[in-house]
Design an enzyme around this catalytic site. Sequence first.
Site, mmCIF file in Angstrom:
data_model
loop_
_atom_site.group_PDB
_atom_site.id
_atom_site.type_symbol
_atom_site.label_atom_id
_atom_site.label_comp_id
_atom_site.label_asym_id
_atom_site.label_seq_id
_atom_site.Cartn_x
_atom_site.Cartn_y
_atom_site.Cartn_z
ATOM 1 N N HIS A 1 -4.748 8.091 36.806
ATOM 2 C CA HIS A 1 -4.863 9.480 37.269
ATOM 3 C C HIS A 1 -5.890 10.260 36.460
ATOM 4 C CE1 HIS A 1 -0.877 8.310 39.003
ATOM 5 N NE2 HIS A 1 -1.528 8.775 40.045
ATOM 6 N N PRO B 1 -0.363 2.408 56.854
ATOM 7 C CA PRO B 1 -0.975 3.737 57.059
ATOM 8 C C PRO B 1 -2.253 3.938 56.236
ATOM 9 C CG PRO B 1 1.101 3.922 55.846
ATOM 10 C CD PRO B 1 1.016 2.514 56.325
ATOM 11 N N ASP C 1 -6.586 9.107 46.991
ATOM 12 C CA ASP C 1 -5.591 8.398 46.170
ATOM 13 C C ASP C 1 -4.635 7.674 47.110
ATOM 14 O OD1 ASP C 1 -2.897 9.496 43.932
ATOM 15 O OD2 ASP C 1 -3.813 7.524 44.266
ATOM 16 N N SER C 2 -5.168 6.654 47.771
ATOM 17 C CA SER C 2 -4.422 6.019 48.869
ATOM 18 C C SER C 2 -3.725 4.747 48.413
ATOM 19 C CB SER C 2 -5.416 5.653 49.978
ATOM 20 O OG SER C 2 -6.202 4.552 49.544
ATOM 21 N N ASP D 1 2.917 10.824 44.866
ATOM 22 C CA ASP D 1 3.757 10.913 43.657
ATOM 23 C C ASP D 1 3.457 12.186 42.859
ATOM 24 O OD1 ASP D 1 1.466 8.592 43.241
ATOM 25 O OD2 ASP D 1 1.462 10.102 41.672
ATOM 26 N N ASP E 1 -1.686 12.604 58.487
ATOM 27 C CA ASP E 1 -2.563 11.448 58.264
ATOM 28 C C ASP E 1 -3.888 12.002 57.745
ATOM 29 O OD1 ASP E 1 -3.657 8.689 60.398
ATOM 30 O OD2 ASP E 1 -4.505 9.485 58.550
ATOM 31 N N GLY E 2 -4.365 11.435 56.642
ATOM 32 C CA GLY E 2 -5.601 11.936 56.041
ATOM 33 C C GLY E 2 -6.782 11.850 56.986
ATOM 34 N N GLN F 1 6.705 3.851 55.729
ATOM 35 C CA GLN F 1 6.562 2.704 54.814
ATOM 36 C C GLN F 1 7.876 2.466 54.063
ATOM 37 O OE1 GLN F 1 2.975 4.118 52.732
ATOM 38 N NE2 GLN F 1 3.924 6.131 52.686
#
Length: 286
Positions: free
Chosen positions: A61, A163, A156-157, A85, A137-138, A30
């Site tokens: 969060h 993706p 948390d996408s 992050d 990849d989740g 990305q």
Amino acid sequence: MKEFQETLYDSIAQCFRIDKMYFEHKTEHQHLMIFHNAFLGRVMTLDGIVQTTEKDEFIYHEMMAHVPILAHGHARRVLIIGGGDGAMLREVSRHRAIESIVMVEIDAEVIEMAKQHLPRHSAGAFTDPRLQLVISDGMEFVRGAESGQFDVIISDSTDPIGPGEVLFSEDFYGQCKRILAPGGVMATQNGVPFFQLDELIQTRERMGRHFADQSFYSAAVPTYYGGIMAFGWGSDDPGLRQVDEQTLQQRFREAGLETRYYTPQIHRASFALPAWVQDALDGYGQ
Ligand code: SAM
């Protein structure tokens, strides 16, 4: 002066002045940018979409970590999908009773650049000995994971673009349900209903096929433009969405959390959805 203009929607856009560019690069997955804005502090974007800012990340969060964990009441094993992050990991790791945290992030470069240019997000959480960090990849991870091993799953996408799209699929929700232990809870990033109502309804349909109790809770995160943002919720026990305030207060106290947004009162109130959102969902089961 350079500006960042968000490209999430066709007909409207928010725009931030770029006061200093820290990083801009096309990773394997990305387009990643991290820059400084005088009011928002450091900002991270992926594929032209705001992911997080130092100014308001605490809202998102805290709500996405503490609501499912404190609702569950005795979470020991947590899975974070995405969250490159590191701020979701930071909030989850504040729960000392949690014994293991698995974090599955597709893009190692997001983690590395966030550590370097967004250090206050992870605040050292990547060194937590309970962490198992998986670069994958989740969807692939949950497909291969053993059944019944997690108490809480937090997706948390990014938005369902690029993706992140697979993390909004029925297969993903079904696999997550399979790898949750009895009494488990799943929470997901589910967009801003005012502009992404179709995403909410799609989650109701897809997640609702695998969880006996599928709902949403919300919080307004200023830089997720458009009013309240929705968090998808899945469990098999409606009671997990209705934990009484006294119990939440006790769990909050025992966890010893100091928060800037989350309170037990806001936890409970966040499950009350605006009438127009509830009406839109009522046509879709549950
Ligand atoms: N808080 C942000 C939001 O609400 O839009 C999301 C934060 S985080 C930056 C989103 C993370 O999801 C990114 O690090 C991205 O690399 C990761 N991601 C996207 N698709 C993924 C996938 N299929 N598997 C695992 N991680 C993924």
